[in-house]
Motif scaffolding. Sequence first.
Motif, mmCIF file in Angstrom:
data_model
loop_
_atom_site.group_PDB
_atom_site.id
_atom_site.type_symbol
_atom_site.label_atom_id
_atom_site.label_comp_id
_atom_site.label_asym_id
_atom_site.label_seq_id
_atom_site.Cartn_x
_atom_site.Cartn_y
_atom_site.Cartn_z
ATOM 1 N N ALA A 576 -15.988 17.493 4.872
ATOM 2 C CA ALA A 576 -15.700 16.934 6.154
ATOM 3 C C ALA A 576 -16.287 18.013 6.595
ATOM 4 C CB ALA A 576 -14.317 16.847 6.612
ATOM 5 N N GLN A 577 -16.936 19.336 5.715
ATOM 6 C CA GLN A 577 -17.343 20.002 6.723
ATOM 7 C C GLN A 577 -18.853 20.356 7.011
ATOM 8 O OE1 GLN A 577 -15.281 23.226 7.203
ATOM 9 N NE2 GLN A 577 -16.951 23.790 8.534
ATOM 10 N N PRO A 578 -19.250 19.525 6.336
ATOM 11 C CA PRO A 578 -20.956 19.038 6.990
ATOM 12 C C PRO A 578 -20.935 18.605 8.243
ATOM 13 C CG PRO A 578 -21.656 19.089 4.717
ATOM 14 C CD PRO A 578 -19.500 18.687 4.851
ATOM 15 N N ILE A 579 -19.917 17.277 8.528
ATOM 16 C CA ILE A 579 -19.605 17.255 9.693
ATOM 17 C C ILE A 579 -19.001 18.028 11.069
ATOM 18 C CG2 ILE A 579 -18.535 15.369 10.998
ATOM 19 C CD1 ILE A 579 -18.434 13.441 8.481
ATOM 20 N N TYR A 580 -18.229 18.848 10.917
ATOM 21 C CA TYR A 580 -17.887 20.246 11.513
ATOM 22 C C TYR A 580 -18.820 20.697 11.767
ATOM 23 C CZ TYR A 580 -12.807 19.044 10.610
ATOM 24 O OH TYR A 580 -11.445 17.891 10.524
ATOM 25 N N ASP A 581 -19.191 21.233 10.732
ATOM 26 C CA ASP A 581 -20.390 22.624 10.710
ATOM 27 C C ASP A 581 -21.604 21.437 11.941
ATOM 28 O OD1 ASP A 581 -19.946 24.234 8.390
ATOM 29 O OD2 ASP A 581 -21.193 22.891 7.669
ATOM 30 N N LYS A 582 -22.146 20.261 12.203
ATOM 31 C CA LYS A 582 -22.406 19.614 13.176
ATOM 32 C C LYS A 582 -22.010 19.945 14.535
ATOM 33 C CE LYS A 582 -26.353 19.209 11.272
ATOM 34 N NZ LYS A 582 -27.304 20.397 10.990
ATOM 35 N N ILE A 583 -20.825 19.114 14.736
ATOM 36 C CA ILE A 583 -20.029 18.998 15.818
ATOM 37 C C ILE A 583 -19.370 19.502 16.532
ATOM 38 C CG2 ILE A 583 -20.048 16.542 14.949
ATOM 39 C CD1 ILE A 583 -16.808 17.421 15.157
ATOM 40 N N ASN A 584 -18.713 21.202 15.688
ATOM 41 C CA ASN A 584 -18.203 22.417 15.875
ATOM 42 C C ASN A 584 -19.206 22.676 18.065
ATOM 43 O OD1 ASN A 584 -15.487 22.160 14.375
ATOM 44 N ND2 ASN A 584 -16.696 23.538 12.932
ATOM 45 N N PRO A 585 -19.556 23.326 17.537
ATOM 46 C CA PRO A 585 -19.868 23.460 18.837
ATOM 47 C C PRO A 585 -19.864 22.437 20.260
ATOM 48 C CG PRO A 585 -21.860 24.742 17.819
ATOM 49 C CD PRO A 585 -21.070 23.238 16.482
ATOM 50 N N MET A 586 -20.216 21.273 20.081
ATOM 51 C CA MET A 586 -19.783 20.746 20.848
ATOM 52 C C MET A 586 -18.006 20.286 21.621
ATOM 53 S SD MET A 586 -21.771 18.554 23.485
ATOM 54 C CE MET A 586 -23.544 19.294 22.625
ATOM 55 N N PHE A 587 -18.025 19.969 20.609
ATOM 56 C CA PHE A 587 -16.538 19.639 20.168
ATOM 57 C C PHE A 587 -16.588 20.837 20.943
ATOM 58 C CE2 PHE A 587 -11.831 19.069 19.193
ATOM 59 C CZ PHE A 587 -12.141 17.509 19.191
ATOM 60 N N ALA A 588 -15.949 21.765 20.863
ATOM 61 C CA ALA A 588 -15.267 22.948 21.661
ATOM 62 C C ALA A 588 -15.651 23.043 23.121
ATOM 63 C CB ALA A 588 -15.644 24.340 20.796
ATOM 64 N N ASN A 589 -16.961 22.568 23.293
ATOM 65 C CA ASN A 589 -17.625 22.743 25.482
ATOM 66 C C ASN A 589 -17.295 21.823 25.904
ATOM 67 O OD1 ASN A 589 -19.456 23.670 26.857
ATOM 68 N ND2 ASN A 589 -19.746 21.894 26.964
ATOM 69 N N ILE A 590 -16.921 20.387 25.004
ATOM 70 C CA ILE A 590 -16.430 19.127 25.798
ATOM 71 C C ILE A 590 -14.531 19.492 25.915
ATOM 72 C CG2 ILE A 590 -14.995 16.759 24.819
ATOM 73 C CD1 ILE A 590 -17.755 16.202 23.883
ATOM 74 N N PHE A 591 -13.648 20.293 24.891
ATOM 75 C CA PHE A 591 -12.602 20.070 25.215
ATOM 76 C C PHE A 591 -11.944 21.993 25.945
ATOM 77 C CE2 PHE A 591 -12.765 16.595 22.213
ATOM 78 C CZ PHE A 591 -11.560 15.600 23.155
ATOM 79 N N ARG A 592 -13.174 22.534 26.037
ATOM 80 C CA ARG A 592 -12.480 24.132 26.787
ATOM 81 C C ARG A 592 -12.127 23.788 27.978
ATOM 82 N NH1 ARG A 592 -18.878 25.993 28.155
ATOM 83 N NH2 ARG A 592 -17.490 27.980 27.481
ATOM 84 N N ILE A 593 -10.442 24.623 27.577
ATOM 85 C CA ILE A 593 -9.757 23.916 29.211
ATOM 86 C C ILE A 593 -9.808 25.066 29.757
ATOM 87 C CG2 ILE A 593 -8.436 23.332 27.209
ATOM 88 C CD1 ILE A 593 -6.904 26.214 27.209
ATOM 89 N N GLN A 594 -10.740 26.467 29.655
ATOM 90 C CA GLN A 594 -11.175 26.815 31.061
ATOM 91 C C GLN A 594 -12.200 26.818 31.976
ATOM 92 O OE1 GLN A 594 -10.645 29.101 27.971
ATOM 93 N NE2 GLN A 594 -8.500 29.568 27.723
#
Length: 769
Positions: A576-594
């Motif tokens: 699954a890592q190649p998928i994570y490599d693509k989505i990680n920055p966007m996923f983090a931005n969507i769910f950021r709590i600060q």
Amino acid sequence: MASSRPEFSGAEWEDINVSSSAKKKRKLDKYRAFELEEQESLKTYESMESRIRKVVNIMYEKLTASLPQENMSDEIKYLTNRLLTLKTKSSLDPIYIGLFGGTGAGKSTLFNAIVEHKFFLPVSGSEACTSCIVQVNSNQGKNYEAKIHLLSREEWNKELKNLVELVKKPEEEEEEGEEEEEEGEEEGDVGEAVQKLRALYGKDAEARSYEDLLSAKLLVNIPASKWIQLKAAQAKELSEKLDPYIRCHNDKDVEEPAQDEVGTKMRLWPLIKYVEVTIPKSDVIPEGVVFMDIPGTGDYNSKRDEMWKESINKCSVIWVISKIERVVGDKVHEVLLTESIKAYQGGMCSDIALVVTKSDQLHLDEYLRERKQNNKPIETKHDAILERNTTVKETKSRGMKKKFKRTLPSDSEILHKPDLVYTVSATEYWQEKHLTKEETEIPKLREYVRNIYLKEKKQLLMDYVTKALGIVLLAENFNSTQDMVNHYQQSGLETFVEEKIKALEKEIEKCFAQLEQPLNEGVKQAKLSHQKAFFQLLTQDTGYQGFHRTLKAVCQNNGVYASRIFARIDLNSALAQPIYDKINPMFANIFRIQKGTRASLKPCLDMFKVSVQEKIRDVGKRSTVANHNCKLKFFIEETNIILSTLEREILTKKLDIYQSLPLSIQSDLQPYYKDAAKTQGRQSCQKMQNILLENIERETQGGMFERAKEKMKMKLQELKDTIMTNLRKDISTMLKLALSHREELSERLPDFQNEYSEIDRIHVALQRM
């Protein structure tokens, strides 16, 4: 340089029969670990919380004493339940700080220095400590206590099967390579498996079959309670009692049969699931902070491995621990850092730091010969240590920021932290031979903990006071004789809120839709690189020699194995890592709590809250009713509570969404893992590889990665539905409650005006702090 007494007195230095004046002094001194200004803040928080709790208790007692429990209206039941929940709620949810590192990294030694007990937790010397999780917290008790949780017989039997497979020598193993492999295995996977079997079944247990061992009697008894309780008046005494249980003992050190009670205890270590340690009220660990000593890898027992993952994911802070000799060029802490970032993405983690231990271990002559900075003369080991520490911090901070930037949004708070790396020395903390206590950075880590505690304490107190204010406002609203139903209905408030909920739903859909393209790109990349991921993970840096038994364990555990040699192997996550490599920055931005952008989920919720509250204020301004402040304040505070509750729900669901990719892949590959695990006979290793590779290829062509993508999208849809359902239900309840008044209720509520004034005053004061 060492002082004549401990830096902190601690509970172990106190007489049990202390006088009342000493107790008073101890109470006043409870925040001694904090700076004077911090102490004043904490005392103020404590006083505020104490007063609020008294007010809540008074309200609950007034309400339950004056009203009949039977035939109570829904509105009053709601009020009573809210009071009861707040009355019993703890003042501070646990703050978990994870010390995450491999064997020999110095986690326990570091922890002992932080809590001012040199030999509290057993540390790795000539023997390696067991890999179980040890968590430590403080409370108001007088004793040092430990609760050792054990595997059940059923849980052990599952592990037993894997251990037997692991030590079994495959038929195709070449004799010329046996001696070299056996020597290495005695310190790795097979060696540990042999030690476990011998500890529980005696000498040559590794040569017996699974069926034989399954029917054999263990050399130790598993308590019916599945746990062992230890108590001691002193830290050293508890440490001595705990040591035989949690230290991994070589089979040569275990007599057969056990000659005494200590020998029996030494056999129990393979059955330990995790250990909870509680120390008396501490001057260095604020109550509510829980330190977790987390091994660098999971465990091939499924229950311990689940606990390993759960422990990492519930930590608010993760310290990746690596000793200084390995921190440059070594890959172990890089793997742990990657796991920590996953927890930051999917779990509760909001802060990560690299803690480099054993910074005092430096050979001055070698350092002077190899150092690159020649512009400044170095004459002492003290100066050399500090210079190297500075270099390590600069180098590793750059590397960590580079790693974070590949995964997280460029404006993430963690990228702008002043300190990402700490260089510490527990040895020098005690000896002060070359470094002062401050230079060992142990006090700096304590400050780190204090700052976390202060921040969390204030936030949770604010949440608690806000909820208390909402309750008392609701009660005062019920007591109002003013009928504002028509006014609010005519204002179109309900219609306005529904429109805003629909608008929010569209914004959330837009927010989640941002993942569509990265997911598609990730799937495309995963399909292209699945074979490469398979071979890279299974061969790692060691090739295939000696890997057959580990591969068997990988198959037995559905693609996941916590190897001591190969580190943690997770074939599903690797695919699954190649998928994570693509989505990680966007996923983090969507769910950021600060802080976040319009593309983040939190600002969408914030904009909804602000617009609804502005509408409520506007409606209130147009009211001709003289006294509508309670109703207006209730609306405002209740919307704050509703949205903060939703944010916490999102935080808990986030992990489920993030982990959906490898879990989907694991589900598709599970039948083939089982088939491969059954393989026996000559060339079994190659047969297992072929089964896995052929079926991974088949599933890839059959849409395995597309199904994983759809699984994540389904989880996102479920989250959106949960948000909208809960929001509609809670807003509807709020409106119903706010528009209820005395004439509509069968009950007559007590007067809560004094309680309202007290809570409102504290709420205003806290906002100004």
